[in-house]
Design a protein around this motif. Structure first.
Motif, mmCIF file in Angstrom:
data_model
loop_
_atom_site.group_PDB
_atom_site.id
_atom_site.type_symbol
_atom_site.label_atom_id
_atom_site.label_comp_id
_atom_site.label_asym_id
_atom_site.label_seq_id
_atom_site.Cartn_x
_atom_site.Cartn_y
_atom_site.Cartn_z
ATOM 1 N N PHE A 40 0.823 -1.207 0.000
ATOM 2 C CA PHE A 40 0.000 0.000 0.000
ATOM 3 C C PHE A 40 0.858 1.258 0.000
ATOM 4 O O PHE A 40 2.087 1.187 0.154
ATOM 5 C CB PHE A 40 -0.960 -0.007 1.199
ATOM 6 N N ILE A 68 -8.064 2.594 -5.348
ATOM 7 C CA ILE A 68 -9.526 2.502 -5.351
ATOM 8 C C ILE A 68 -10.014 2.608 -3.913
ATOM 9 O O ILE A 68 -9.520 1.895 -3.031
ATOM 10 C CB ILE A 68 -9.991 1.146 -5.949
ATOM 11 N N ASP A 70 -13.594 3.591 -1.224
ATOM 12 C CA ASP A 70 -14.992 3.992 -1.120
ATOM 13 C C ASP A 70 -15.082 5.250 -0.262
ATOM 14 O O ASP A 70 -14.208 5.536 0.548
ATOM 15 C CB ASP A 70 -15.887 2.854 -0.629
ATOM 16 N N PRO A 76 -11.727 12.465 5.901
ATOM 17 C CA PRO A 76 -10.856 13.151 4.944
ATOM 18 C C PRO A 76 -10.387 12.274 3.777
ATOM 19 O O PRO A 76 -10.273 12.766 2.643
ATOM 20 C CB PRO A 76 -9.660 13.607 5.788
HETATM 21 C C1 LIG Z 1 -2.948 -0.822 4.925
HETATM 22 C C2 LIG Z 1 -4.270 -0.182 4.599
HETATM 23 C C3 LIG Z 1 -4.707 -0.171 3.282
HETATM 24 C C4 LIG Z 1 -5.946 0.401 2.975
HETATM 25 N N1 LIG Z 1 -6.375 0.367 1.677
HETATM 26 C C5 LIG Z 1 -7.596 0.848 1.368
HETATM 27 C C6 LIG Z 1 -8.091 0.786 0.019
HETATM 28 O O1 LIG Z 1 -7.407 0.312 -0.899
HETATM 29 N N2 LIG Z 1 -9.334 1.283 -0.228
HETATM 30 C C7 LIG Z 1 -10.108 1.827 0.777
HETATM 31 O O2 LIG Z 1 -11.250 2.243 0.497
HETATM 32 N N3 LIG Z 1 -9.657 1.926 2.049
HETATM 33 C C8 LIG Z 1 -8.422 1.464 2.366
HETATM 34 N N4 LIG Z 1 -7.964 1.574 3.651
HETATM 35 C C9 LIG Z 1 -8.761 2.344 4.616
HETATM 36 C C10 LIG Z 1 -8.373 3.830 4.484
HETATM 37 O O3 LIG Z 1 -7.031 4.015 4.918
HETATM 38 C C11 LIG Z 1 -9.264 4.769 5.319
HETATM 39 O O4 LIG Z 1 -9.405 4.243 6.618
HETATM 40 C C12 LIG Z 1 -10.651 4.942 4.720
HETATM 41 O O5 LIG Z 1 -10.545 5.497 3.399
HETATM 42 C C13 LIG Z 1 -11.504 5.884 5.592
HETATM 43 O O6 LIG Z 1 -10.809 7.103 5.735
HETATM 44 P P1 LIG Z 1 -11.581 8.445 6.088
HETATM 45 O O7 LIG Z 1 -10.545 9.513 6.289
HETATM 46 O O8 LIG Z 1 -12.662 8.694 5.085
HETATM 47 O O9 LIG Z 1 -12.319 8.097 7.443
HETATM 48 P P2 LIG Z 1 -11.748 8.281 8.918
HETATM 49 O O10 LIG Z 1 -12.071 9.639 9.368
HETATM 50 O O11 LIG Z 1 -10.319 7.864 8.959
HETATM 51 O O12 LIG Z 1 -12.590 7.146 9.641
HETATM 52 C C14 LIG Z 1 -13.624 7.384 10.520
HETATM 53 C C15 LIG Z 1 -13.966 6.101 11.278
HETATM 54 O O13 LIG Z 1 -14.469 5.102 10.377
HETATM 55 C C16 LIG Z 1 -13.804 3.855 10.563
HETATM 56 N N5 LIG Z 1 -13.677 3.276 9.222
HETATM 57 C C17 LIG Z 1 -12.665 3.472 8.332
HETATM 58 N N6 LIG Z 1 -12.922 2.820 7.181
HETATM 59 C C18 LIG Z 1 -14.126 2.219 7.354
HETATM 60 C C19 LIG Z 1 -14.945 1.403 6.527
HETATM 61 N N7 LIG Z 1 -14.573 1.062 5.271
HETATM 62 N N8 LIG Z 1 -16.148 0.957 7.022
HETATM 63 C C20 LIG Z 1 -16.534 1.281 8.284
HETATM 64 N N9 LIG Z 1 -15.804 2.056 9.123
HETATM 65 C C21 LIG Z 1 -14.608 2.508 8.679
HETATM 66 C C22 LIG Z 1 -12.459 4.183 11.180
HETATM 67 O O14 LIG Z 1 -12.043 3.112 12.028
HETATM 68 C C23 LIG Z 1 -12.777 5.442 11.977
HETATM 69 O O15 LIG Z 1 -13.236 5.098 13.274
HETATM 70 C C24 LIG Z 1 -6.739 0.991 3.991
HETATM 71 C C25 LIG Z 1 -6.271 1.003 5.316
HETATM 72 C C26 LIG Z 1 -5.059 0.411 5.611
HETATM 73 C C27 LIG Z 1 -4.597 0.425 7.053
#
Ligand SMILES: Cc1cc2nc3c(=O)[nH]c(=O)nc-3n(C[C@H](O)[C@H](O)[C@H](O)COP(=O)(O)OP(=O)(O)OC[C@H]3O[C@@H](n4cnc5c(N)ncnc54)[C@H](O)[C@@H]3O)c2cc1C
Length: 233
Positions: A40, A68, A70, A76
């Motif tokens: 990643f 990719i 969602d 953020p």
């Molecule tokens: C190694 C690694 C690889 C990743 N690769 C991908 C990827 O390829 N595609 C992808 O879409 N995401 C991926 N993620 C998740 C991504 O990093 C973020 O966590 C995600 O996009 C949400 O970020 P945000 O800033 O919108 O939400 P945030 O503000 O960071 O999250 C808010 C809360 O939602 C929770 N949360 C995060 N993701 C989800 C979810 N999908 N469903 C329910 N609750 C959730 C978190 O735990 C947090 O409490 C990966 C994470 C890791 C650690």
């Protein structure tokens, strides 16, 4: 493989399924990124805010990296993907992580739901197209509705080109006249595991999803040490 900071401009930005966004980030002339399928990158999604995203494209595609994600969560990282446009500047750090495809003789059974599929686009494509692996690979991929599905055509193309790859796509809440598998992936993989327990298991998704899969597999007689996983949240 050295970890570097890359700065570039988005070359492709599309919503490929409902609230699922794909970006292509090319590298600048003379730059290369050497990564292993499954790794990643850490993307700068807002000033001072970074989020991790699996590289969807396999190492052999020399067009930078595809990511990719969602945007349902709405934080953020989600907003970055939902609002990105071609030409926007981006910065990412990578490659990172140890969740990578390992070529072995035993079959590979892969378990993913939703965007947990992303590292497996890279891994499966790499294993089949680049390594020409002859091992059996089964991908159990689950989505809720048809409108959430992405990369179906890609995996179906691989399944028709490579007889050792099986793609089991299941929808838990299908709408309309969905002709494919129905229900959670659990029932489909538990059936497969009745006859094959000696495989390398790859799982990607939430903590809960990983715990469920590991528990189901170990209860069915699969050795825990043979199950590799990447936790997204
Ligand atoms: C190694 C690694 C690889 C990743 N690769 C991908 C990827 O390829 N595609 C992808 O879409 N995401 C991926 N993620 C998740 C991504 O990093 C973020 O966590 C995600 O996009 C949400 O970020 P945000 O800033 O919108 O939400 P945030 O503000 O960071 O999250 C808010 C809360 O939602 C929770 N949360 C995060 N993701 C989800 C979810 N999908 N469903 C329910 N609750 C959730 C978190 O735990 C947090 O409490 C990966 C994470 C890791 C650690």
């Amino acid at each position: 493989m050295p970890v570097k900071i890359f700065k570039s401009k988005i070359a492709y930005a599309e919503e490929i399924a409902e609230s699922v966004h794909k970006l292509n980030i090319p590298l600048n002339e003379g730059e290369t990124i050497e990564f292993q399928a499954g790794q990643f990158v850490n993307l700068l999604v807002a000033p001072g805010v970074r989020r991790s995203y699996s590289v969807a494209s396999p190492p052999s595609y020399n067009t930078g990296i595809d990511l990719i994600a969602d945007s349902v969560i709405g934080g953020p990282g989600s907003q970055f993907f939902a609002n990105s446009k071609v030409g926007d500047e981006v910065e990412f750090l990578g490659p990172l992580g140890n969740f990578v495809y390992k070529e072995e003789e035993k079959p590979a059974y892969i378990f993913a739901t939703g965007t947990g599929a992303v590292p497996f686009i890279s891994m499966v494509t790499y294993a089949l197209e680049t390594l020409n692996t002859t091992r059996q690979i089964k991908l159990f991929l689950g989505f809720r509705h048809e409108r959430n599905v992405f990369y179906k055509d890609h995996f179906e193309r691989l399944a028709s080109n490579f007889s050792n790859f099986e793609f089991i796509l299941s929808l838990s809440q299908p709408e309309g006249d969905w002709q494919g598998y129905r229900g959670r992936i659990t029932e489909h993989y538990l059936k497969a595991v009745e006859t094959e327990k000696n495989f390398a298991g790859y799982v990607c998704g939430s903590r809960k999803m990983i715990d469920d899969v590991v528990l189901n597999l170990t209860n069915a007689g699969v050795v825990k040490e043979n199950i590799y996983y990447e936790q997204y949240y």
